[in-house]
Design a protein around this motif. Structure first.
Motif, PDB file in Angstrom:
ATOM      1  N   ARG A   1       0.869  -1.186   0.000  1.00  0.00           N
ATOM      2  CA  ARG A   1       0.000   0.000   0.000  1.00  0.00           C
ATOM      3  C   ARG A   1       0.904   1.235   0.000  1.00  0.00           C
ATOM      4  NH1 ARG A   1      -3.410  -0.741   5.223  1.00  0.00           N
ATOM      5  NH2 ARG A   1      -1.270  -0.914   6.007  1.00  0.00           N
ATOM      6  N   ILE A   2       1.014   1.885  -1.164  1.00  0.00           N
ATOM      7  CA  ILE A   2       2.023   2.917  -1.380  1.00  0.00           C
ATOM      8  C   ILE A   2       1.362   4.285  -1.554  1.00  0.00           C
ATOM      9  CG2 ILE A   2       4.093   3.517  -2.658  1.00  0.00           C
ATOM     10  CD1 ILE A   2       4.076   0.660  -1.467  1.00  0.00           C
ATOM     11  N   ALA A   3       1.781   5.254  -0.743  1.00  0.00           N
ATOM     12  CA  ALA A   3       1.376   6.658  -0.922  1.00  0.00           C
ATOM     13  C   ALA A   3       2.508   7.365  -1.673  1.00  0.00           C
ATOM     14  CB  ALA A   3       1.129   7.325   0.429  1.00  0.00           C
ATOM     15  N   VAL A   4       2.165   7.988  -2.804  1.00  0.00           N
ATOM     16  CA  VAL A   4       3.184   8.612  -3.662  1.00  0.00           C
ATOM     17  C   VAL A   4       2.990  10.130  -3.648  1.00  0.00           C
ATOM     18  CG1 VAL A   4       4.101   8.794  -5.997  1.00  0.00           C
ATOM     19  CG2 VAL A   4       3.306   6.588  -5.135  1.00  0.00           C
ATOM     20  N   VAL A   5       4.085  10.845  -3.416  1.00  0.00           N
ATOM     21  CA  VAL A   5       4.094  12.308  -3.514  1.00  0.00           C
ATOM     22  C   VAL A   5       4.838  12.665  -4.796  1.00  0.00           C
ATOM     23  CG1 VAL A   5       4.801  14.471  -2.454  1.00  0.00           C
ATOM     24  CG2 VAL A   5       4.059  12.565  -1.008  1.00  0.00           C
TER      25      VAL A   5
ATOM     26  N   PHE B   1      -0.603  11.590  -4.083  1.00  0.00           N
ATOM     27  CA  PHE B   1      -0.878  12.830  -3.362  1.00  0.00           C
ATOM     28  C   PHE B   1      -0.135  13.930  -4.118  1.00  0.00           C
ATOM     29  CE2 PHE B   1      -1.829   9.581  -0.369  1.00  0.00           C
ATOM     30  CZ  PHE B   1      -2.810  10.090   0.472  1.00  0.00           C
ATOM     31  N   PRO B   2      -0.817  14.689  -4.961  1.00  0.00           N
ATOM     32  CA  PRO B   2      -0.138  15.638  -5.864  1.00  0.00           C
ATOM     33  C   PRO B   2       0.632  16.708  -5.104  1.00  0.00           C
ATOM     34  CG  PRO B   2      -2.442  15.299  -6.503  1.00  0.00           C
ATOM     35  CD  PRO B   2      -2.272  14.695  -5.148  1.00  0.00           C
ATOM     36  N   ALA B   3       1.777  17.100  -5.677  1.00  0.00           N
ATOM     37  CA  ALA B   3       2.592  18.173  -5.102  1.00  0.00           C
ATOM     38  C   ALA B   3       3.425  18.797  -6.212  1.00  0.00           C
ATOM     39  CB  ALA B   3       3.499  17.635  -4.002  1.00  0.00           C
ATOM     40  N   VAL B   4       3.832  20.041  -5.979  1.00  0.00           N
ATOM     41  CA  VAL B   4       4.747  20.723  -6.896  1.00  0.00           C
ATOM     42  C   VAL B   4       6.153  20.204  -6.627  1.00  0.00           C
ATOM     43  CG1 VAL B   4       5.707  22.947  -7.578  1.00  0.00           C
ATOM     44  CG2 VAL B   4       3.282  22.755  -6.981  1.00  0.00           C
ATOM     45  N   MET B   5       6.846  19.777  -7.659  1.00  0.00           N
ATOM     46  CA  MET B   5       8.145  19.129  -7.466  1.00  0.00           C
ATOM     47  C   MET B   5       9.301  19.937  -8.036  1.00  0.00           C
ATOM     48  SD  MET B   5       7.102  16.622  -5.740  1.00  0.00           S
ATOM     49  CE  MET B   5       8.548  15.596  -5.573  1.00  0.00           C
ATOM     50  N   GLN B   6       9.086  21.193  -8.376  1.00  0.00           N
ATOM     51  CA  GLN B   6      10.189  22.046  -8.792  1.00  0.00           C
ATOM     52  C   GLN B   6       9.809  23.497  -8.554  1.00  0.00           C
ATOM     53  OE1 GLN B   6      10.870  21.184 -12.904  1.00  0.00           O
ATOM     54  NE2 GLN B   6       8.957  22.086 -13.604  1.00  0.00           N
ATOM     55  N   GLY B   7      10.822  24.313  -8.321  1.00  0.00           N
ATOM     56  CA  GLY B   7      10.570  25.729  -8.050  1.00  0.00           C
ATOM     57  C   GLY B   7      10.469  26.015  -6.565  1.00  0.00           C
ATOM     58  N   GLU B   8      10.069  27.237  -6.256  1.00  0.00           N
ATOM     59  CA  GLU B   8      10.059  27.690  -4.874  1.00  0.00           C
ATOM     60  C   GLU B   8       8.899  27.114  -4.068  1.00  0.00           C
ATOM     61  OE1 GLU B   8      10.187  31.920  -4.751  1.00  0.00           O
ATOM     62  OE2 GLU B   8      11.952  32.074  -6.036  1.00  0.00           O
TER      63      GLU B   8
ATOM     64  N   VAL C   1       5.177  19.331   1.923  1.00  0.00           N
ATOM     65  CA  VAL C   1       4.765  19.256   3.331  1.00  0.00           C
ATOM     66  C   VAL C   1       3.248  19.086   3.435  1.00  0.00           C
ATOM     67  CG1 VAL C   1       4.584  20.559   5.487  1.00  0.00           C
ATOM     68  CG2 VAL C   1       6.751  20.491   4.257  1.00  0.00           C
ATOM     69  N   GLU C   2       2.490  19.801   2.605  1.00  0.00           N
ATOM     70  CA  GLU C   2       1.029  19.654   2.609  1.00  0.00           C
ATOM     71  C   GLU C   2       0.620  18.237   2.212  1.00  0.00           C
ATOM     72  OE1 GLU C   2      -0.452  22.663   0.037  1.00  0.00           O
ATOM     73  OE2 GLU C   2      -0.219  24.295   1.502  1.00  0.00           O
ATOM     74  N   ALA C   3       1.307  17.661   1.225  1.00  0.00           N
ATOM     75  CA  ALA C   3       1.005  16.281   0.811  1.00  0.00           C
ATOM     76  C   ALA C   3       1.306  15.301   1.942  1.00  0.00           C
ATOM     77  CB  ALA C   3       1.802  15.922  -0.441  1.00  0.00           C
TER      78      ALA C   3
END
Length: 442
Positions: free
Chosen positions: A161-165, A194-201, A208-210
């Motif tokens: 059972r894998i949660a991916v960010v 769990f979507p997240a921004v992976m580049q930039g500021e 952290v939100e993810a």
């Protein structure tokens, strides 16, 4: 040159803005010749049509307050050479908060004003600053006792059972899922993104939100995988922050990172449970782990089969031995059990007789006790009834009438307040001997 005639005898002589700016440009070219290496921090960096525009700042070491500011530009023809070299050496893009050493020369344009023109960047200076900051973060994490917390966790044997960010719709996430799905062992995995921004500021805040969202449902997952969905290796600065490292280090589930870089480890990699180079490698790590679990299960299964087989053979021999002894043992056991049953029967009969006698005596005692309690209760209730009769008799209206009092009623209700009666109301007054009617006059 005077710019104003105080005698007001003739019109003042004025320069055009272009002429004035031309004088400033000439003064700067004469007064600030050549090129200079300068150390500064970037407060803003942006690219427009191939040109790089920078806002530079110098801050006081104690108060972190800016003590100097300046604008700088690197034109496209030079930036196209400097940028690839800088990003290849540092593994970073120019971004706000980065310390840089720039080679610049002064330029004052009549239309756009003053700025420093960048002709070169020293990537080794930035590498040193990045290494220093990374070292400071690591030392802070070690001082707080959280640097090795992730490595103290255990990846569950059946980690499926894998949660991916990762960034939604990114190629890296697709590669990760395909690697899991197409594994040679046919193992099944349950993956949720769990979507997240992976580049930039925005990397730090978004990741952290993810992680916070995963923490709320942590019992549904065996581990967390943080992977980059593509992007340049120069976008890794967001993974070198104290806040993100602290969140990962303190997370209750094992975290595996695969953020796609070959040159250096980020602070996030250093505090994670395990780190690999790419999303595909992260998926393969999970497949290999489940494969090792399956191999271990096979070995244990074989050991169980062998142990069961040996035990069955031993028990079969024991049964054969017992079977040969059964006829003799049955005769002896039968006689022994018959005598035992006779003794038990006698003991049961004796025990029943004693129990019946004791219960009969107990019932006799209970009957006598109930009889006595009933008599006492009847006497008490008779006394209580007599008292109630006396109280009722004391409250009897007839007694009041005999003492000379009267009772007046209106429409069947006792009159207590004459002011409440309407005019011409007909009331009835009862006395000791009879009653009479009267009409109210107001």
């Amino acid at each position: 040159m005077d710019i104003y005639n105080h005698n007001q005898t003739e019109a003042p002589v004025a320069l055009s803005l272009y002429e004035l700016n031309s004088l400033v440009a000439e003064a700067i070219s004469i007064g600030v010749p050549g090129q200079y290496w300068v150390e500064a921090e970037i407060s803003e960096a942006r690219e427009v049509r191939g040109h790089c525009y920078l806002e530079l700042v110098e801050k006081d070491d104690r108060s972190n307050t800016p003590v100097a500011r300046a604008s700088a530009k690197c034109w496209q023809n030079r930036w196209s050479i400097i940028r690839p070299m800088f990003e290849r050496v540092t593994g970073q893009r120019l971004h706000a908060g980065m310390k840089v050493m720039l080679r610049v020369y002064a330029n004052f344009h009549e239309a756009y004003g003053f700025s420093w023109i960048v002709s070169d960047i020293n990537p080794e200076y930035t590498l040193g600053d990045l290494a220093r900051r990374r070292k400071e973060i690591v030392e802070r994490l070690k001082a707080d006792g959280v640097f090795d917390l992730q490595r103290e966790l255990l990846l569950p044997m059946f980690a499926q059972r894998i949660a991916v960010v990762s960034s939604e719709g990114a190629a890296g996430f697709g590669d990760f899922c395909r690697q899991l799905h197409d594994n040679a062992g046919g193992y099944q995995f349950d993956v949720r993104l769990f979507p997240a921004v992976m580049q930039g500021e925005a990397v730090e805040r978004s990741v952290v939100e993810a992680l916070n969202a995963i923490y709320e449902v942590q019992e549904q997952y065996d581990c967390v995988v943080i992977i980059r969905g593509g992007g340049a290796t120069s976008d890794l600065s967001g993974f070198d922050t104290l806040a993100l490292a602290e969140n990962v280090a303190n997370f209750p589930l094992p975290i595996i990172t695969g953020i796609g870089h070959d040159r250096d480890e980020t602070v996030l990699d250093l505090v994670a449970f395990a780190h690999v180079k790419t999303p595909t490698a992260a998926a393969q790590l999970l497949v290999d782990h489940l494969s090792q679990t399956a191999a271990l299960a096979d070995r244990l299964c074989q050991r169980v089969v062998l142990a069961a087989r040996r035990r069955m053979e031993m028990e079969q021999g024991r049964l054969r031995s017992l079977a040969s002894r059964i006829p003799v043992l049955f005769s002896l056991v039968g006689e022994k059990e018959t005598g035992r049953l006779d003794r038990l029967t006698a003991r049961i009969n004796s025990s029943l007789a004693l129990t019946f006698s004791a219960q009969r005596q107990h019932l006799d005692r209970l009957a006598a006790s109930v009889r006595d309690q009933t008599l006492r209760r009847i006497t008490a209730e008779q006394h209580r009834l007599e008292m109630l009769e006396r109280r009722v008799e004391a409250e009897n209206p007839e007694r009041l009438l005999k003492r000379g009092y009267s009772i007046t009623t209106y429409k069947g209700r006792t009159v207590r307040d004459a002011s409440q009666l309407p005019p011409d109301a007909e009331v009835e007054t009862r006395v000791e001997n009879g009653s009479f009617r009267s009409r109210v006059v107001k």
